[in-house]
Scaffold this active site. Structure first.
Site, short mmCIF file in Angstrom:
data_model
loop_
_atom_site.label_atom_id
_atom_site.label_comp_id
_atom_site.label_asym_id
_atom_site.label_seq_id
_atom_site.Cartn_x
_atom_site.Cartn_y
_atom_site.Cartn_z
N LYS A 197 1.04 -0.87 0.11
CA LYS A 197 0.15 -0.01 0.04
C LYS A 197 1.35 1.74 -0.19
O LYS A 197 0.45 2.31 -0.48
CB LYS A 197 -0.58 0.12 1.25
CG LYS A 197 -1.90 -1.29 1.30
CD LYS A 197 -3.01 -0.68 2.14
CE LYS A 197 -4.16 -1.50 1.96
NZ LYS A 197 -5.29 -1.58 3.27
N GLU A 198 1.76 1.06 0.86
CA GLU A 198 3.38 2.19 0.71
C GLU A 198 4.20 1.49 0.01
O GLU A 198 4.99 0.64 0.67
CB GLU A 198 3.14 2.65 2.28
CG GLU A 198 1.97 3.51 2.96
CD GLU A 198 2.13 3.81 3.93
OE1 GLU A 198 1.57 4.72 4.81
OE2 GLU A 198 3.37 3.65 5.00
N ASP B 143 6.66 -0.26 9.98
CA ASP B 143 5.81 -1.13 10.81
C ASP B 143 5.48 -2.85 10.14
O ASP B 143 4.11 -3.21 10.93
CB ASP B 143 4.63 -0.24 11.21
CG ASP B 143 4.47 -0.45 12.82
OD1 ASP B 143 5.33 -0.38 13.80
OD2 ASP B 143 2.90 -0.15 13.33
N LYS C 196 0.22 3.63 14.83
CA LYS C 196 1.36 4.78 14.74
C LYS C 196 2.04 5.37 15.73
O LYS C 196 3.52 5.66 15.98
CB LYS C 196 0.84 6.07 13.52
CG LYS C 196 2.21 6.94 13.20
CD LYS C 196 1.42 7.97 12.09
CE LYS C 196 2.88 8.77 12.24
NZ LYS C 196 2.20 9.87 11.39
N ASP D 130 5.90 11.12 7.75
CA ASP D 130 5.18 10.18 6.85
C ASP D 130 5.99 9.98 5.49
O ASP D 130 6.55 10.50 4.79
CB ASP D 130 3.56 10.28 6.46
CG ASP D 130 2.81 10.70 7.37
OD1 ASP D 130 2.39 9.78 8.39
OD2 ASP D 130 1.89 11.02 7.10
N ASP E 4 -1.58 12.04 16.64
CA ASP E 4 -1.29 13.53 16.25
C ASP E 4 -1.69 14.53 16.97
O ASP E 4 -1.14 15.20 17.37
CB ASP E 4 -0.58 13.71 14.89
CG ASP E 4 -2.36 13.27 13.76
OD1 ASP E 4 -3.13 13.59 14.37
OD2 ASP E 4 -1.80 13.40 13.00
#
Length: 666
Positions: free
Chosen positions: A53-54, A83, A220, A244, A381
């Site tokens: 996905k990333e 992760d 995260k 990110d 965050d």
């Protein structure tokens, strides 16, 4: 009820407009305050997760862009948090470490400003004798990484030494993304590694924290806290930058801008962090999904900067390490004033790093509650920033002309709405926690700042007035019932004033921020779509979670872009394609509004009376104009991005059912 919520949200939003601030720094004056040898060390945290996905190359480009900062390399360390615990990501960064030996001196020798390789080679802004060779090496690296991801395995012919092969031996048969020991690999060490020009290179460290299926990993926030601890044992820099995976550096002098604030003796000693705006590249001309979030990330951020500072948005933020620690820690090596004087690749340092990255380390500690990034919500965050402000810390919003960072924004509607739904659940968790901004925040910070945080925390309740106004007046119109003042009634003018005033204020703010009318129109359309999808589902999910029926899982927003989707997006065409429940409320509302408007026209001709139904017809007509992309996707389009037939049929059925139920009620 709808008007009460609208009044609350409007009132809280006015706090952003009380004291807006714009700032500017003069980097050339920095030399009067400090020499390069006096610059503080800087640790950069790059967070990534699922390699599918990333894409790893996205994270590689981000890391390379910050490794080539105009900053003393011996004082720069880059930590990559994987992760997903994927050996594909580790392989990508082994390749990146080798390529960095060429890329860093090339950028500094030729004074390149665009230091993200992918963006640089795409832009063709400047070309030098060695550029073709560098580009070829980059493309070869990218091909090797992408082939490895495609195959799901690594070709060991690409590994250059025995140590690299040993690193992958930790991926045993029992190793899974949710259950594995910590993996820490030092890829570059500044005290030993040199680039091709014989200059020192920054530290580059790969980290995959330990996980267990029996212990919570806190998404995260948990990954960032492991980065805090591991970096504390290795470099312990007093300044930290969080990024990110897709948010690459667009200005190599960004750290120097930050030092202009941190080293300024006139600054408040409680200044804890400097936030740069999230700005996205690849947004189409009219930003059809409102992906820039201009109002939230820039306009309102400037308003908060005049109070105690803008919010932390999860990326592009420089922190003083001290803001995360309330006092001495149980592990002396993690204290913010601990001086690291050993090699980061030494046995002692690596042993301590593995110890603090283990999934059992946080048991019986204050990590996540009083130390580090805070747990308890999907928007770590926002929650961390809010609690830091409650403790007296302040921040600064730095918005230079050249964006400091550029990231990716979703280019299909489903990904956009999924991301917003996740935020909605997290924000409501903050809104109804024991430290709710509307009560605790107003008292602990100041009333105006508390209202700003309350506005964000209660963001998803926009769904209440949007849903009511999308259905109730239209259903009443279908039943020939007037529920608003007549056009001749003085109260009618109040409705018109509020409607035009609210929309006019936002339009003016967009125009003053340099945006176009079309972008504003698309932003307000997306506000309606969010209210009829992400916000509704987020509100329901949060209510179910509070009564113990459901627990929302963290779903990474995909950064993978398909070519056909990109073409449609660049043409300004909405992307549906997926038969998602998120589309049902908006498509049902589109059907109801269209039918009610047509029925209203029929009633006007039959009764020759428009005054009583004018407001309802005005609302329905406004909704029809806003819903044009939906009608187009439901009826006119034939491409793969059209609205699935299943969703269209279910929406028509739901609209018919609503009409039947309302007819009985009336």
């Amino acid at each position: 009820m709808a008007d009460a919520v609208l009044a609350f949200m409007w009132a809280t939003s006015q706090a952003f407009r009380m004291c807006p601030v714009g700032r500017r720094v003069f980097i050339e004056h920095l030399e009067h305050y400090a020499k390069e040898s006096d610059y503080p060390r800087l640790d950069v945290f790059v967070c990534t997760s699922d390699p599918y996905k990333e894409p790893p190359m996205c994270a590689v480009n981000t890391a390379l862009s910050v490794m080539s900062y105009d900053y003393p390399t011996e004082k720069l360390s880059v930590y990559v948090s994987d992760d997903g615990g994927s050996k594909l990501t580790l392989f990508a960064f082994m390749e990146a470490a080798r390529f960095a030996a060429l890329w860093l001196p090339y950028c500094k020798k030729n004074k390149i400003v665009e230091r993200c390789p992918e963006a640089y080679f795409r832009s063709n802004l400047s070309w030098f004798p060695e550029t073709d060779q560098i580009k070829m090496m980059y493309e070869n690296m990218r091909d090797r990484v992408e082939k490895a991801v495609q195959k799901g395995s690594i070709c060991y012919d690409y590994l250059t030494n025995e140590g690299e092969g040993e690193a992958f031996s930790r991926w045993t048969d029992g190793f899974t993304p949710q259950n594995h020991p910590p993996v820490i690999q030092v890829l570059l060490e500044s005290s030993k590694d040199k680039d091709n020009a014989s200059h020192t290179m920054p530290n580059l460290v790969y980290i995959s924290r330990g996980k267990s299926t029996t212990l919570p990993h806190h998404f995260k926030a948990g990954a960032l806290n492991v980065l805090l601890r591991v970096s504390g044992t290795m470099s312990n820099a007093p300044v930290i930058l969080t990024l990110d995976t897709d948010m690459y550096s667009n200005d190599p002098q960004t750290p120097l801008r930050v030092l202009c604030y941190l080293l300024d003796p006139a600054m408040d000693p409680k200044l804890g962090y400097i936030q740069f705006p999230q700005i996205f590249h690849g947004i189409n001309e009219n930003d059809i999904y409102g992906g820039q979030l201009k109002l939230e990330f820039q306009i309102e951020a400037s308003g908060m900067d005049g109070l105690v500072g803008s919010t932390y948005t999860g990326t592009g933020c420089f922190f003083r390490r001290g803001v995360f620690f309330g006092g001495p820690l149980e592990t002396p090596e993690l204290n913010q004033d601990h001086l690291v004087n050993k090699s980061i690749n030494s046995k002692e340092v690596l042993a301590m790093a593995h110890h603090v990255a283990d999934c059992n380390f946080e048991k019986q500690t204050k990590w996540g509650t009083e130390i580090g990034f805070r747990y308890g919500t999907l928007v770590e965050d926002f929650y961390t920033d809010y609690l830091l402000k409650c403790k007296g810390w302040k921040s600064i919003f730095c918005n230079p002309k050249r964006p400091a960072f550029l990231g990716n924004s979703p280019i299909n509607l489903h990904s956009t709405l999924n991301q917003l739904m996740r935020w909605s659940v997290g924000l409501l968790e903050v809104a109804f926690c024991r430290y709710s901004p509307i009560t605790f925040g107003v008292k602990s910070i100041n009333p105006l700042t508390g209202l700003c945080y309350a506005h964000y925390a209660f963001w998803p309740i926009w769904s209440i007035p949007i849903t009511i106004y999308a259905f109730v007046p239209q259903i009443a119109l279908l039943n020939c019932a007037s529920i608003f003042p007549k056009a001749s009634d003085p109260w009618f003018l109040l409705y018109i004033f509020l409607f035009l005033g609210a929309y006019g204020q936002e339009c003016l703010e967009f125009m003053l921020a340099g945006e176009t009318i079309q972008r504003w129109w698309n932003n307000q359309r997306m506000w309606t779509i969010r209210g009829l999808s992400s916000f509704i589902f987020g509100l329901v999910e949060c209510l179910l979670k509070f009564i113990g029926i459901s627990t929302f899982g963290f779903n990474v927003t995909s950064k993978v872009i398909e070519e056909e989707q990109r073409k449609r997006y660049n043409q300004g065409i909405f992307e549906f394609g997926v038969p998602s429940p998120l589309f049902l409320p908006m498509t049902t509302a589109a059907v109801i509004n269209l039918v009610s408007f047509l029925w209203g026209i029929v009633q006007v001709f039959k009764q020759r009376e428009l005054e009583g139904l004018f407001t309802q017809m005005l609302l329905a007509g406004f909704a029809i104009v806003n819903c044009w992309p939906l009608y187009e996707a439901m009826v006119l389009r034939t491409d793969e991005g059209k609205m699935p037939v299943k969703i269209t049929l279910i929406s028509i059925t739901l609209a018919w059912a609503l009409y039947l139920v309302s007819s009985i009620a009336f």
